[in-house]
Design a protein around this motif. Structure first.
Motif, PDB file in Angstrom:
ATOM      1  N   GLY A  95     -55.803  40.852  12.435  1.00  0.00           N
ATOM      2  CA  GLY A  95     -55.452  41.463  11.160  1.00  0.00           C
ATOM      3  C   GLY A  95     -54.356  40.736  10.415  1.00  0.00           C
ATOM      4  N   GLY A  96     -53.933  39.592  10.891  1.00  0.00           N
ATOM      5  CA  GLY A  96     -52.874  38.852  10.226  1.00  0.00           C
ATOM      6  C   GLY A  96     -53.426  37.894   9.195  1.00  0.00           C
ATOM      7  N   PRO A  97     -52.537  37.343   8.391  1.00  0.00           N
ATOM      8  CA  PRO A  97     -52.989  36.364   7.404  1.00  0.00           C
ATOM      9  C   PRO A  97     -53.436  35.081   8.097  1.00  0.00           C
ATOM     10  CG  PRO A  97     -50.609  36.492   7.401  1.00  0.00           C
ATOM     11  CD  PRO A  97     -51.111  37.577   8.313  1.00  0.00           C
ATOM     12  N   PRO A  98     -54.452  34.404   7.588  1.00  0.00           N
ATOM     13  CA  PRO A  98     -54.938  33.194   8.246  1.00  0.00           C
ATOM     14  C   PRO A  98     -53.975  32.021   8.146  1.00  0.00           C
ATOM     15  CG  PRO A  98     -56.148  33.585   6.222  1.00  0.00           C
ATOM     16  CD  PRO A  98     -55.249  34.776   6.438  1.00  0.00           C
ATOM     17  N   SER A  99     -53.051  32.042   7.189  1.00  0.00           N
ATOM     18  CA  SER A  99     -52.100  30.940   7.069  1.00  0.00           C
ATOM     19  C   SER A  99     -50.772  31.322   7.720  1.00  0.00           C
ATOM     20  CB  SER A  99     -51.876  30.600   5.594  1.00  0.00           C
ATOM     21  OG  SER A  99     -51.263  31.680   4.954  1.00  0.00           O
ATOM     22  N   GLY A 100     -49.967  30.332   8.039  1.00  0.00           N
ATOM     23  CA  GLY A 100     -48.673  30.577   8.662  1.00  0.00           C
ATOM     24  C   GLY A 100     -47.631  30.921   7.620  1.00  0.00           C
ATOM     25  N   SER A 101     -47.713  32.106   7.038  1.00  0.00           N
ATOM     26  CA  SER A 101     -46.823  32.444   5.933  1.00  0.00           C
ATOM     27  C   SER A 101     -45.683  33.370   6.336  1.00  0.00           C
ATOM     28  CB  SER A 101     -47.637  33.101   4.810  1.00  0.00           C
ATOM     29  OG  SER A 101     -48.222  34.291   5.284  1.00  0.00           O
ATOM     30  N   ARG A 102     -45.491  33.601   7.618  1.00  0.00           N
ATOM     31  CA  ARG A 102     -44.417  34.478   8.063  1.00  0.00           C
ATOM     32  C   ARG A 102     -43.078  33.767   7.943  1.00  0.00           C
ATOM     33  NH1 ARG A 102     -45.917  36.065  13.337  1.00  0.00           N
ATOM     34  NH2 ARG A 102     -47.091  37.713  12.350  1.00  0.00           N
ATOM     35  N   HIS A 103     -42.106  34.454   7.424  1.00  0.00           N
ATOM     36  CA  HIS A 103     -40.769  33.875   7.262  1.00  0.00           C
ATOM     37  C   HIS A 103     -40.129  33.700   8.630  1.00  0.00           C
ATOM     38  CE1 HIS A 103     -36.611  33.463   5.956  1.00  0.00           C
ATOM     39  NE2 HIS A 103     -37.115  33.133   4.778  1.00  0.00           N
ATOM     40  N   PRO A 104     -39.386  32.624   8.848  1.00  0.00           N
ATOM     41  CA  PRO A 104     -38.762  32.398  10.157  1.00  0.00           C
ATOM     42  C   PRO A 104     -37.824  33.518  10.590  1.00  0.00           C
ATOM     43  CG  PRO A 104     -38.684  30.407   8.856  1.00  0.00           C
ATOM     44  CD  PRO A 104     -39.204  31.473   7.955  1.00  0.00           C
ATOM     45  N   LEU A 105     -37.110  34.141   9.659  1.00  0.00           N
ATOM     46  CA  LEU A 105     -36.217  35.236  10.047  1.00  0.00           C
ATOM     47  C   LEU A 105     -36.996  36.453  10.531  1.00  0.00           C
ATOM     48  CD1 LEU A 105     -33.445  35.035   7.314  1.00  0.00           C
ATOM     49  CD2 LEU A 105     -33.354  34.297   9.696  1.00  0.00           C
ATOM     50  N   VAL A 106     -38.178  36.660   9.973  1.00  0.00           N
ATOM     51  CA  VAL A 106     -39.022  37.764  10.444  1.00  0.00           C
ATOM     52  C   VAL A 106     -39.479  37.486  11.863  1.00  0.00           C
ATOM     53  CG1 VAL A 106     -41.199  38.985  10.058  1.00  0.00           C
ATOM     54  CG2 VAL A 106     -39.765  38.363   8.115  1.00  0.00           C
ATOM     55  N   ALA A 107     -39.841  36.248  12.139  1.00  0.00           N
ATOM     56  CA  ALA A 107     -40.246  35.880  13.498  1.00  0.00           C
ATOM     57  C   ALA A 107     -39.096  36.075  14.484  1.00  0.00           C
ATOM     58  CB  ALA A 107     -40.736  34.435  13.519  1.00  0.00           C
ATOM     59  N   VAL A 108     -37.892  35.703  14.098  1.00  0.00           N
ATOM     60  CA  VAL A 108     -36.721  35.892  14.967  1.00  0.00           C
ATOM     61  C   VAL A 108     -36.469  37.375  15.200  1.00  0.00           C
ATOM     62  CG1 VAL A 108     -34.213  35.616  15.079  1.00  0.00           C
ATOM     63  CG2 VAL A 108     -35.642  33.709  14.390  1.00  0.00           C
ATOM     64  N   ALA A 109     -36.586  38.175  14.149  1.00  0.00           N
ATOM     65  CA  ALA A 109     -36.364  39.614  14.282  1.00  0.00           C
ATOM     66  C   ALA A 109     -37.408  40.250  15.187  1.00  0.00           C
ATOM     67  CB  ALA A 109     -36.394  40.274  12.904  1.00  0.00           C
ATOM     68  N   MET A 110     -38.598  39.700  15.218  1.00  0.00           N
ATOM     69  CA  MET A 110     -39.638  40.243  16.090  1.00  0.00           C
ATOM     70  C   MET A 110     -39.403  39.872  17.547  1.00  0.00           C
ATOM     71  SD  MET A 110     -42.912  39.449  13.671  1.00  0.00           S
ATOM     72  CE  MET A 110     -44.103  39.685  14.970  1.00  0.00           C
ATOM     73  N   VAL A 111     -38.915  38.669  17.785  1.00  0.00           N
ATOM     74  CA  VAL A 111     -38.812  38.162  19.154  1.00  0.00           C
ATOM     75  C   VAL A 111     -37.478  38.483  19.816  1.00  0.00           C
ATOM     76  CG1 VAL A 111     -38.105  35.825  19.878  1.00  0.00           C
ATOM     77  CG2 VAL A 111     -40.469  36.346  19.547  1.00  0.00           C
ATOM     78  N   LEU A 112     -36.421  38.625  19.030  1.00  0.00           N
ATOM     79  CA  LEU A 112     -35.083  38.792  19.587  1.00  0.00           C
ATOM     80  C   LEU A 112     -34.928  40.004  20.494  1.00  0.00           C
ATOM     81  CD1 LEU A 112     -32.468  37.234  19.550  1.00  0.00           C
ATOM     82  CD2 LEU A 112     -31.724  38.633  17.641  1.00  0.00           C
ATOM     83  N   PRO A 113     -35.424  41.198  20.145  1.00  0.00           N
ATOM     84  CA  PRO A 113     -35.256  42.329  21.066  1.00  0.00           C
ATOM     85  C   PRO A 113     -35.912  42.106  22.423  1.00  0.00           C
ATOM     86  CG  PRO A 113     -35.894  43.120  18.908  1.00  0.00           C
ATOM     87  CD  PRO A 113     -36.016  41.625  18.875  1.00  0.00           C
ATOM     88  N   LEU A 114     -37.085  41.508  22.434  1.00  0.00           N
ATOM     89  CA  LEU A 114     -37.757  41.232  23.706  1.00  0.00           C
ATOM     90  C   LEU A 114     -36.998  40.180  24.502  1.00  0.00           C
ATOM     91  CD1 LEU A 114     -40.149  41.693  25.585  1.00  0.00           C
ATOM     92  CD2 LEU A 114     -41.329  39.869  24.347  1.00  0.00           C
ATOM     93  N   ALA A 115     -36.485  39.174  23.834  1.00  0.00           N
ATOM     94  CA  ALA A 115     -35.726  38.131  24.521  1.00  0.00           C
ATOM     95  C   ALA A 115     -34.464  38.701  25.159  1.00  0.00           C
ATOM     96  CB  ALA A 115     -35.378  37.016  23.545  1.00  0.00           C
ATOM     97  N   VAL A 116     -33.782  39.581  24.449  1.00  0.00           N
ATOM     98  CA  VAL A 116     -32.571  40.203  24.993  1.00  0.00           C
ATOM     99  C   VAL A 116     -32.923  41.081  26.190  1.00  0.00           C
ATOM    100  CG1 VAL A 116     -30.752  41.877  24.490  1.00  0.00           C
ATOM    101  CG2 VAL A 116     -31.269  40.075  22.853  1.00  0.00           C
ATOM    102  N   LEU A 117     -33.987  41.851  26.066  1.00  0.00           N
ATOM    103  CA  LEU A 117     -34.419  42.707  27.176  1.00  0.00           C
ATOM    104  C   LEU A 117     -34.748  41.885  28.416  1.00  0.00           C
ATOM    105  CD1 LEU A 117     -35.297  45.550  28.203  1.00  0.00           C
ATOM    106  CD2 LEU A 117     -37.590  44.931  27.416  1.00  0.00           C
ATOM    107  N   LEU A 118     -35.498  40.809  28.242  1.00  0.00           N
ATOM    108  CA  LEU A 118     -35.850  39.970  29.388  1.00  0.00           C
ATOM    109  C   LEU A 118     -34.623  39.294  29.988  1.00  0.00           C
ATOM    110  CD1 LEU A 118     -39.152  38.347  28.117  1.00  0.00           C
ATOM    111  CD2 LEU A 118     -38.896  40.096  29.879  1.00  0.00           C
ATOM    112  N   ALA A 119     -33.677  38.898  29.151  1.00  0.00           N
ATOM    113  CA  ALA A 119     -32.457  38.268  29.664  1.00  0.00           C
ATOM    114  C   ALA A 119     -31.648  39.248  30.494  1.00  0.00           C
ATOM    115  CB  ALA A 119     -31.626  37.726  28.507  1.00  0.00           C
ATOM    116  N   VAL A 120     -31.577  40.493  30.051  1.00  0.00           N
ATOM    117  CA  VAL A 120     -30.812  41.503  30.792  1.00  0.00           C
ATOM    118  C   VAL A 120     -31.527  41.874  32.088  1.00  0.00           C
ATOM    119  CG1 VAL A 120     -30.032  43.903  30.719  1.00  0.00           C
ATOM    120  CG2 VAL A 120     -29.631  42.403  28.770  1.00  0.00           C
ATOM    121  N   VAL A 121     -32.829  42.087  32.015  1.00  0.00           N
ATOM    122  CA  VAL A 121     -33.587  42.532  33.194  1.00  0.00           C
ATOM    123  C   VAL A 121     -33.603  41.466  34.274  1.00  0.00           C
ATOM    124  CG1 VAL A 121     -35.918  43.120  33.991  1.00  0.00           C
ATOM    125  CG2 VAL A 121     -34.996  44.190  31.940  1.00  0.00           C
TER     126      VAL A 121
END
Length: 68
Positions: A22-48
């Protein structure tokens, strides 16, 4: 000619995968949006898994090698 065909096939597969999710076929996601999506999971994995201590250990050894 085969090299061009291989790259085209990879692009086509990527477009199909993006449209399947369901995403757009082109890579149009802003880099800050990508960081905001990945950062919580990265922090969780680092703590666990104790990744914070590993990062600090590596950083301190790099600082020691640099002589600071």
């Amino acid at each position: 000619m085969a090299d061009i065909f291989g790259r085209t096939a990879v692009r086509t597969q990527g477009r199909r995968a993006a449209s399947a999710f369901g995403g757009p076929p082109s890579g149009s996601r802003h880099p800050l949006v990508a960081v905001a999506m990945v950062l919580p999971l990265a922090v969780l994995l680092a703590v666990v898994f104790g990744g914070w201590e590993a990062v600090m250990t590596q950083a301190s050894s790099v600082v020691g090698m640099l002589g600071r």
